[in-house]
Design a protein around this motif. Sequence first.
Motif, short mmCIF file in Angstrom:
data_model
loop_
_atom_site.label_atom_id
_atom_site.label_comp_id
_atom_site.label_asym_id
_atom_site.label_seq_id
_atom_site.Cartn_x
_atom_site.Cartn_y
_atom_site.Cartn_z
N SER A 812 0.81 -1.22 0.00
CA SER A 812 0.00 0.00 0.00
C SER A 812 0.84 1.27 0.00
CB SER A 812 -0.93 0.01 1.22
OG SER A 812 -0.18 -0.06 2.43
N SER A 813 2.09 1.18 0.47
CA SER A 813 2.93 2.37 0.48
C SER A 813 3.31 2.82 -0.92
CB SER A 813 4.20 2.10 1.30
OG SER A 813 5.04 1.15 0.63
N LEU A 814 3.10 1.95 -1.94
CA LEU A 814 3.45 2.29 -3.31
C LEU A 814 2.27 2.82 -4.12
CD1 LEU A 814 5.75 -0.76 -4.24
CD2 LEU A 814 6.44 1.52 -3.46
N GLU A 815 1.10 2.89 -3.48
CA GLU A 815 -0.08 3.31 -4.24
C GLU A 815 0.07 4.72 -4.80
OE1 GLU A 815 -4.95 3.78 -3.79
OE2 GLU A 815 -3.72 3.20 -2.05
N ALA A 816 0.59 5.64 -4.02
CA ALA A 816 0.67 7.04 -4.45
C ALA A 816 1.73 7.26 -5.52
CB ALA A 816 0.94 7.94 -3.25
N THR A 817 2.75 6.40 -5.56
CA THR A 817 3.88 6.66 -6.47
C THR A 817 4.03 5.64 -7.58
OG1 THR A 817 5.35 5.44 -4.98
CG2 THR A 817 5.20 7.85 -4.68
N VAL A 818 3.44 4.45 -7.45
CA VAL A 818 3.69 3.39 -8.44
C VAL A 818 2.41 2.91 -9.11
CG1 VAL A 818 4.64 1.08 -8.81
CG2 VAL A 818 5.78 2.66 -7.24
N TRP A 819 1.51 2.26 -8.36
CA TRP A 819 0.42 1.56 -9.02
C TRP A 819 -0.95 2.21 -8.88
CZ3 TRP A 819 -3.35 0.21 -5.62
CH2 TRP A 819 -2.99 -0.01 -4.28
N GLY A 820 -1.09 3.24 -8.10
CA GLY A 820 -2.39 3.86 -7.88
C GLY A 820 -2.91 4.62 -9.09
N ALA A 821 -4.20 4.93 -9.09
CA ALA A 821 -4.82 5.62 -10.21
C ALA A 821 -4.19 6.98 -10.47
CB ALA A 821 -6.32 5.77 -9.97
N LEU A 822 -3.75 7.67 -9.41
CA LEU A 822 -3.20 9.01 -9.56
C LEU A 822 -1.67 9.03 -9.58
CD1 LEU A 822 -5.58 10.98 -7.18
CD2 LEU A 822 -5.81 10.56 -9.63
N ALA A 823 -1.04 7.85 -9.55
CA ALA A 823 0.42 7.78 -9.56
C ALA A 823 0.94 8.00 -10.98
CB ALA A 823 0.88 6.43 -9.03
N ASP A 824 2.16 8.49 -11.05
CA ASP A 824 2.83 8.72 -12.34
C ASP A 824 4.24 8.12 -12.25
OD1 ASP A 824 3.69 9.58 -14.80
OD2 ASP A 824 3.91 11.69 -14.21
N PRO A 825 4.37 6.78 -12.28
CA PRO A 825 5.66 6.15 -12.02
C PRO A 825 6.74 6.47 -13.04
CG PRO A 825 4.06 4.54 -12.78
CD PRO A 825 3.31 5.79 -12.51
N ASP A 826 6.37 6.80 -14.29
CA ASP A 826 7.40 7.10 -15.28
C ASP A 826 7.67 8.59 -15.41
OD1 ASP A 826 5.08 7.86 -16.52
OD2 ASP A 826 5.20 6.41 -18.15
N GLY A 827 6.94 9.41 -14.66
CA GLY A 827 7.21 10.84 -14.63
C GLY A 827 6.95 11.57 -15.92
N ASP A 828 6.03 11.06 -16.74
CA ASP A 828 5.77 11.73 -18.02
C ASP A 828 4.57 12.68 -17.97
OD1 ASP A 828 3.67 9.97 -17.91
OD2 ASP A 828 4.13 8.93 -19.79
N GLY A 829 4.04 12.91 -16.75
CA GLY A 829 2.93 13.83 -16.62
C GLY A 829 1.58 13.19 -16.84
N GLN A 830 1.56 11.89 -17.14
CA GLN A 830 0.30 11.19 -17.37
C GLN A 830 0.10 10.18 -16.24
OE1 GLN A 830 0.33 9.49 -21.28
NE2 GLN A 830 0.94 11.40 -22.26
N ILE A 831 -0.91 10.40 -15.43
CA ILE A 831 -1.17 9.49 -14.32
C ILE A 831 -1.66 8.14 -14.86
CG2 ILE A 831 -1.65 11.36 -12.71
CD1 ILE A 831 -4.63 10.80 -13.14
#
Length: 933
Positions: A812-831
């Motif tokens: 769950s600690s990765l939801e905001a940065t990796v797998w969550g709906a609002l996360a943007d793990p590749d940093g391209d501006g697209q959640i």
Amino acid sequence: MKQYLLTAAASLAAFTLCSLTGTSSLQAEETRPNIVIIMADDLGYETVGAYGGLDFETPRLDQMADEGVRFSRMYTSPVCTPARMTLHTSLYADEHGYTSVLPVHLGSNVKVDFDNRFATFAQQFRDQGYATSTTGKWQLATLSFHPDHIQSAGFDSWCVWQIWDGENNVKTVRYWEPFLNRDGSILPVTANDFGPDIIHDFVFEKLQDAAVPGAPPALIMHNMMLPHTPIIDTPDDVAAGSSGDIYSMVHYLDKLVGEILDEVERLGIKDNTYILFLGDNGTEASHESGFKNGVKRETVDGTVTDGKWNPVHGGCHVPFIVWGPDSIADGGTVVDDLVDMTDIYPTVCSLAGVPLPNDHPIRGRSIRPQLEGRPGLTRSVTHGGIDGKRTIFDGEWRLNNDGVLRDSRNLPTEVVVPMGDPEGDAARERLELLDDARVMEVSADESVWVVDDLDTSNVNKTGAWAAESQTSGHYGSGYHVSAQNTTPAAGPQTLSSFTSTEPEEDVIGVVTALSLGSQTYSTLIPGTLSGVSSSDLLKNEALATFPANANIAISSQNLDTATLNSQFTVNFGQVVTETDRFYIFDCNGSPTANGSNDVTIQALDATNQAVGSPYTIMNISMLDGNPTISGRNWDRSSGGAQLLNRTIGTVTWSLADMGLDASDNVTGYQLSSDNLDTAAIGLAIADPSPAPIEGEGQTFTYTYSIPENGSYTISLLWTAGSDRASQVPVSVSDSVRTWNYEVNQQLNGAIWNALDTLDLDAGAELVVTVSADDVEGVVVADALRVAPAGTQGVRFQDWQNTYFTSEQLNDSSLEATVWGALADPDGDGQINKLEFGLGGHPLINETHKVQPSIDLDADNPRVYVILRSGVSTGAVQFLATDSLDSNSWLTPAELSFNLENAVELSRDFHEYSYVENRSETAPDQVFFRVAIP
């Protein structure tokens, strides 16, 4: 002047404005485009000047690229049959199952079943009123045995090289004095007739037919036979008095392509005709074409070394150029997106407005937007396969299913990366995840709950099940076949002879010197066969018919595994038919060609004495350490022979071939060669309809706990193939009731196959069992799906499972940065939720690839956007406003932009175009954006 702008919300990518032209795919009947696909035979990208090739002259292909669109990264399988099957079906090689060269050149009666198993793009075009035709090499069936096969594939007219002459039982030739079948009749030819020229003229005829006013549009699949071996003199070589080589063959191919472009121009149909040129696989790099003897394949980026047969860059990278109407992008446009052979099918369908089939999985995605100069639906990886080997490539890394990872960031060089390299290990994990999750990209009827075969807590196996490979994603039961009269029991057995009880086709297994892992068995039959199970022995199959009460003797000269030039002889005894399927293989790790390359058959009389003359029935050659028979690689394992799924050849001979006739009292035949360099020879004769093996005890069980009361659709996933079992027992139980089913795994691979819709209670333990008992063929266990009845559309949760590991999703600690709906793990501006809706990749920065685009045509301004289709379209919204200050976002129609068209790009995505309604008063400026609800 009006302004039409694309803008970004806080959670969205910053889209850029682009100006281009485009057309709708809604074609009037008389303006539907002609589609011509030109496929070269064994032509890698490095042979074309436009791709940076330095050693070949291709002025017309270079011109085609200058006037059209060149796709720089087109990939395929490294040999013809799997590549062409992928073209026709939009399935990956391991899904359609034809990973080896179909042995039509040996007179095989095997065929690809286009009537029941596959839906081709030609069938779809014919159903939509197109005049469909094909030319050149047709290797998906022997027309002598299956004269209607091309029609079954969807083509109403043809002029093809009929590779096998069924009347005279010989392989034919494609070039000078070719053996061509035109619409069911063999063309009369002379020694001065050149095959590529004849099929070239056929293409001209079909183009001229399409140019007649009122005529139906044409789909032409032109399978060029050049520059495949053998090396020959082209007509231009003959006219110049020079000797032919691979350079002149490629140059002649180039000339013929140019003449087709000229003919389209002359007929005045360019504005309504698309020409697609591509190769089926990489260039032949190790045959008589001479590349290993001085012919170079230099490019501006370096030397290409590998080629056909090799599941690496040189074997899979082919040219792909599109030329045609003004609706395509400006001449000389180069598209660097990855393109896969599966993409051709949906691309030509979208260009012609032909719908994709509803009951057939489509792996590809149309590249029509890129072809017309707009950003398109990009793919993350390409796939290829040959002889059980698979390769997956993401543009920077290549992973094969033998576990070997290659660094492909400095092509054409690919460097093997050892385990333990941080970058390499990360790439390996990513590619394995993508490969195993391919099913998520296929169907608009995806899972709610999936129990995968690799789920250790919810699956149970009994008996011998084996993972197909490191990255397979499914298990197989092994091939089941039963033998009559000859099955050895477990342990040492002796087989000397047997007597057939009635005229029948029986199973015989012969192994003369066999290596299994570190152990070697050199054994004669008669003799003792140690350590070899009947299932191993009988996987080498061939057919023969024996008369009633015949004494059948099997003999062979033993092979010494340490000696080269070993000879072998296999005596068929009293085989009365003159067509026998047999199999020869060589499993030595370092073969060396010695002695003759011929395999001969010798007639025998009743005393086993030779009569007549030996007749050469096939040729064995050595190919870079891999033995081949008539150009086919035999599958081998590095640890020694594994007698699994070998290709079976068919040879045909006649008494006349040996200078004999029926009066010569021929009672048997002897097969001989002196060029197997030893590890094993096998011959077998198989019962065509064997009885099932009983009591094997092989089951694969999935379990799932039903969460709530309701109706659920229970579905199974498998990979289809001709070696699969056609009657697989499946049982479904909820601890109280049991339902029994039977599935055919030769059909409907790579899609969810519904067993039933059942009313189930909350807490019920659902048990689904797939059995390999009492069946004939391989049984595959891949995945179970349990879905509430009526569920459709790819859900966001399914998409997350495609790209993120279970360990990540459970953190769950990765939801905001990796797998969550609002996360943007590749940093391209697209959640992530936006990537899902637009067809993006959450781990690859691709801002420039996924974006709406605007056509600023003064008369009909259009806006294009690619969105996920089906019920999940609501995952993203396409909105418009006339003022950024108001923050009031409306549908495009509310600002006078009406939905004009929805072009089907894949099973899950459409490109939507909106055009300004000039009959209404539109705002002076309009802003567009894509947003999540």
